[in-house]
Motif scaffolding. Structure first.
Motif, mmCIF file in Angstrom:
data_model
loop_
_atom_site.group_PDB
_atom_site.id
_atom_site.type_symbol
_atom_site.label_atom_id
_atom_site.label_comp_id
_atom_site.label_asym_id
_atom_site.label_seq_id
_atom_site.Cartn_x
_atom_site.Cartn_y
_atom_site.Cartn_z
ATOM 1 N N LEU A 219 0.834 -1.203 0.000
ATOM 2 C CA LEU A 219 0.000 0.000 0.000
ATOM 3 C C LEU A 219 0.872 1.257 0.000
ATOM 4 O O LEU A 219 0.527 2.269 -0.635
ATOM 5 N N ALA A 220 2.000 1.220 0.671
ATOM 6 C CA ALA A 220 2.939 2.355 0.637
ATOM 7 C C ALA A 220 3.490 2.555 -0.776
ATOM 8 O O ALA A 220 3.662 3.694 -1.237
ATOM 9 N N MET A 221 3.763 1.464 -1.460
ATOM 10 C CA MET A 221 4.239 1.556 -2.840
ATOM 11 C C MET A 221 3.154 2.144 -3.744
ATOM 12 O O MET A 221 3.444 2.940 -4.650
ATOM 13 N N GLY B 222 3.129 -4.684 12.106
ATOM 14 C CA GLY B 222 3.905 -4.701 10.875
ATOM 15 C C GLY B 222 3.354 -3.808 9.787
ATOM 16 O O GLY B 222 4.103 -3.362 8.906
ATOM 17 N N ALA B 223 2.047 -3.533 9.817
ATOM 18 C CA ALA B 223 1.473 -2.616 8.831
ATOM 19 C C ALA B 223 2.083 -1.232 8.984
ATOM 20 O O ALA B 223 2.373 -0.540 7.993
ATOM 21 N N LEU B 224 2.296 -0.801 10.232
ATOM 22 C CA LEU B 224 2.924 0.492 10.506
ATOM 23 C C LEU B 224 4.409 0.458 10.140
ATOM 24 O O LEU B 224 4.940 1.382 9.525
ATOM 25 N N LEU B 225 5.057 -0.634 10.543
ATOM 26 C CA LEU B 225 6.505 -0.733 10.373
ATOM 27 C C LEU B 225 6.896 -0.808 8.899
ATOM 28 O O LEU B 225 7.813 -0.101 8.453
ATOM 29 N N ALA B 226 6.204 -1.648 8.125
ATOM 30 C CA ALA B 226 6.582 -1.820 6.714
ATOM 31 C C ALA B 226 6.279 -0.568 5.906
ATOM 32 O O ALA B 226 7.051 -0.203 5.006
ATOM 33 N N TRP B 227 5.155 0.091 6.187
ATOM 34 C CA TRP B 227 4.856 1.366 5.526
ATOM 35 C C TRP B 227 5.992 2.355 5.785
ATOM 36 O O TRP B 227 6.497 3.010 4.865
ATOM 37 N N THR B 228 6.403 2.445 7.041
ATOM 38 C CA THR B 228 7.447 3.395 7.425
ATOM 39 C C THR B 228 8.803 2.996 6.855
ATOM 40 O O THR B 228 9.621 3.862 6.500
ATOM 41 N N ALA B 229 9.063 1.695 6.752
ATOM 42 C CA ALA B 229 10.323 1.243 6.151
ATOM 43 C C ALA B 229 10.427 1.697 4.708
ATOM 44 O O ALA B 229 11.517 2.013 4.225
ATOM 45 N N HIS B 230 9.298 1.746 4.001
ATOM 46 C CA HIS B 230 9.309 2.184 2.595
ATOM 47 C C HIS B 230 9.327 3.702 2.472
ATOM 48 O O HIS B 230 10.112 4.260 1.697
ATOM 49 N N THR B 231 8.442 4.393 3.199
ATOM 50 C CA THR B 231 8.270 5.835 3.017
ATOM 51 C C THR B 231 9.175 6.676 3.911
ATOM 52 O O THR B 231 9.394 7.849 3.630
ATOM 53 N N GLY B 232 9.647 6.097 5.008
ATOM 54 C CA GLY B 232 10.467 6.850 5.954
ATOM 55 C C GLY B 232 9.673 7.587 7.006
ATOM 56 O O GLY B 232 10.250 8.197 7.908
ATOM 57 N N GLU C 215 2.243 7.473 8.351
ATOM 58 C CA GLU C 215 1.188 8.336 7.824
ATOM 59 C C GLU C 215 -0.185 7.719 8.070
ATOM 60 O O GLU C 215 -0.308 6.541 8.423
ATOM 61 N N ALA C 216 -1.225 8.546 7.854
ATOM 62 C CA ALA C 216 -2.591 8.160 8.194
ATOM 63 C C ALA C 216 -3.054 6.858 7.550
ATOM 64 O O ALA C 216 -3.695 6.036 8.217
ATOM 65 N N PRO C 217 -2.776 6.610 6.253
ATOM 66 C CA PRO C 217 -3.266 5.348 5.673
ATOM 67 C C PRO C 217 -2.760 4.114 6.407
ATOM 68 O O PRO C 217 -3.491 3.133 6.554
ATOM 69 N N MET D 103 -10.224 -0.961 5.996
ATOM 70 C CA MET D 103 -9.236 -1.225 4.952
ATOM 71 C C MET D 103 -9.574 -0.447 3.684
ATOM 72 O O MET D 103 -8.679 0.071 2.997
ATOM 73 N N GLY D 104 -10.860 -0.346 3.358
ATOM 74 C CA GLY D 104 -11.263 0.453 2.203
ATOM 75 C C GLY D 104 -10.870 1.913 2.365
ATOM 76 O O GLY D 104 -10.377 2.549 1.416
ATOM 77 N N ILE D 105 -11.062 2.463 3.556
ATOM 78 C CA ILE D 105 -10.666 3.853 3.821
ATOM 79 C C ILE D 105 -9.148 4.004 3.691
ATOM 80 O O ILE D 105 -8.649 4.994 3.131
ATOM 81 N N ALA D 106 -8.404 3.029 4.210
ATOM 82 C CA ALA D 106 -6.939 3.088 4.106
ATOM 83 C C ALA D 106 -6.495 3.113 2.645
ATOM 84 O O ALA D 106 -5.588 3.869 2.272
ATOM 85 N N VAL D 107 -7.130 2.297 1.817
ATOM 86 C CA VAL D 107 -6.799 2.265 0.389
ATOM 87 C C VAL D 107 -7.077 3.623 -0.253
ATOM 88 O O VAL D 107 -6.248 4.152 -1.013
ATOM 89 N N ILE D 108 -8.226 4.198 0.048
ATOM 90 C CA ILE D 108 -8.592 5.498 -0.532
ATOM 91 C C ILE D 108 -7.617 6.576 -0.076
ATOM 92 O O ILE D 108 -7.116 7.366 -0.894
ATOM 93 N N PHE D 109 -7.320 6.621 1.206
ATOM 94 C CA PHE D 109 -6.365 7.599 1.726
ATOM 95 C C PHE D 109 -5.006 7.460 1.051
ATOM 96 O O PHE D 109 -4.332 8.448 0.759
ATOM 97 N N ALA D 110 -4.595 6.204 0.819
ATOM 98 C CA ALA D 110 -3.262 5.968 0.274
ATOM 99 C C ALA D 110 -3.163 6.310 -1.208
ATOM 100 O O ALA D 110 -2.130 6.786 -1.675
ATOM 101 N N MET D 111 -4.248 6.084 -1.961
ATOM 102 C CA MET D 111 -4.139 6.096 -3.422
ATOM 103 C C MET D 111 -4.850 7.251 -4.116
ATOM 104 O O MET D 111 -4.637 7.466 -5.313
ATOM 105 N N LEU D 112 -5.666 7.993 -3.414
ATOM 106 C CA LEU D 112 -6.532 8.969 -4.073
ATOM 107 C C LEU D 112 -5.761 10.025 -4.849
ATOM 108 O O LEU D 112 -6.176 10.451 -5.928
#
Length: 320
Positions: A57-59, A177-187, A190-192, A250-259
């Protein structure tokens, strides 16, 4: 409560017969691998999948997949195996006086005498240290999050002694891990990622309530609390609420991440993930029988597929 004698070959009651640990692992390593639940891999999957959700999702969020992401994915897999093992070892150390009173758990390595408490502590520390070495290869903010993850891991085994909602503490630990892996990619966190984390917690409440229904009789006798005991005959309505929360968050997270960055087609494909995941959870609900421990275990194990479904959709969206 049935008086079940531990298997003379050390096989753990709720492990699949003929698993690789009992069949192929060197005899000296088997008690420690059983302590890490290596003979029951579903827990590793349930810890790993939120990591991969967060990474992909971070990608999708910044539309910038990199070669380093392959290492993040592999590091999360190795770390999930190790930290699941360390966490289960910690759980069995703290629960050793309860496990020998519960039919399903008295065959575990500590209550059955296969591993001493001192040996378990050493094994736990070894696993955690190797996992920490992997963590050090990630972004500094991900490292800090990884260290902070030890708090819910440490608390979880005690939660069932003071709250009817220990599954919340398991969710806090298992979806970190959802928090950790997102942060590992983006640094940065974030909200998503936070909303995705909340979706994972709702999912954990769903599957671990089903799991806990295996032990309600024994848990009542020894005073262990759980959402399974709390909900009782009203479990199905509660599971529907957790299903809706999982899909919605999860749907909200996707929208926040990709909109902002993703194409409409990619967004639609990614949103198919929580939708299809919800259908798989609904299938579990249709087959649920809280009076049948074997069925509860079967449905619990099926959540590897449940968690894999949104990952497939996220990866497909990444290819658009």
């Amino acid at each position: 409560m049935t008086n079940l004698t531990p298997s003379p070959d050390g096989h753990v009651a709720d492990a699949v017969k003929g698993n690789w640990v009992d069949t192929y692992a060197p005899a000296a390593t088997r008690p420690y691998l059983r302590l890490s639940r290596a003979d029951r891999p579903i827990g590793t999957w349930l810890l790993l999948l939120p990591c991969w959700w967060g990474l992909v999702l971070a990608m999708l969020h910044d539309q910038s997949p990199r070669w380093e992401d392959a290492w993040i994915a592999m590091g999360c897999a190795l770390g999930a195996w190790l930290m699941r093992g360390a966490g289960c070892t910690w759980n069995d150390i703290t629960d050793r006086d309860f496990d020998d009173k519960v039919e399903r758990t008295r065959s575990r390595p500590i209550p059955s005498g296969q591993v001493s408490v001192r040996g378990a502590v050493a094994w736990m520390c070894a696993q955690a240290l190797i996992a920490f070495g992997i963590l050090l290869t990630f972004h500094i903010n991900a490292i800090l999050l990884g260290v902070l993850a030890l708090v819910p891991v440490a608390i979880y085994p005690f939660a069932k002694r003071f709250t009817w909602w220990p599954q919340v503490f398991l969710g806090l630990a298992f979806n970190w891990g959802a928090l950790l892996a997102w942060t590992a990619h983006t640094g940065k966190l974030e909200a998503p990622a936070v909303v995705l984390y909340l979706a994972g917690i709702a999912w954990t409440l769903f599957y671990d309530t089903i799991y806990a229904h295996q032990d309600t009789e024994d848990d009542a006798l020894i005073g262990i609390k759980s959402t399974a005991r709390l909900f009782g005959a009203n479990t199905a309505p509660w599971l529907r609420r957790f299903l809706m929360a999982t899909v919605g968050l999860m749907g909200i997270a996707v929208i926040f991440a990709m909109l902002d960055e993703a194409s409409v087609l990619a967004l639609v494909i990614a949103l198919g993930g929580p939708w299809a995941m919800g259908w798989h959870m609904a299938w579990q609900l249709r087959g649920l029988d809280i009076e049948n421990p074997d069925k509860c275990l079967q449905l619990f194990r099926s959540n590897r597929d449940t968690g894999m479904i949104p990952l497939v959709f996220f990866c497909a969206a990444l290819l658009v």
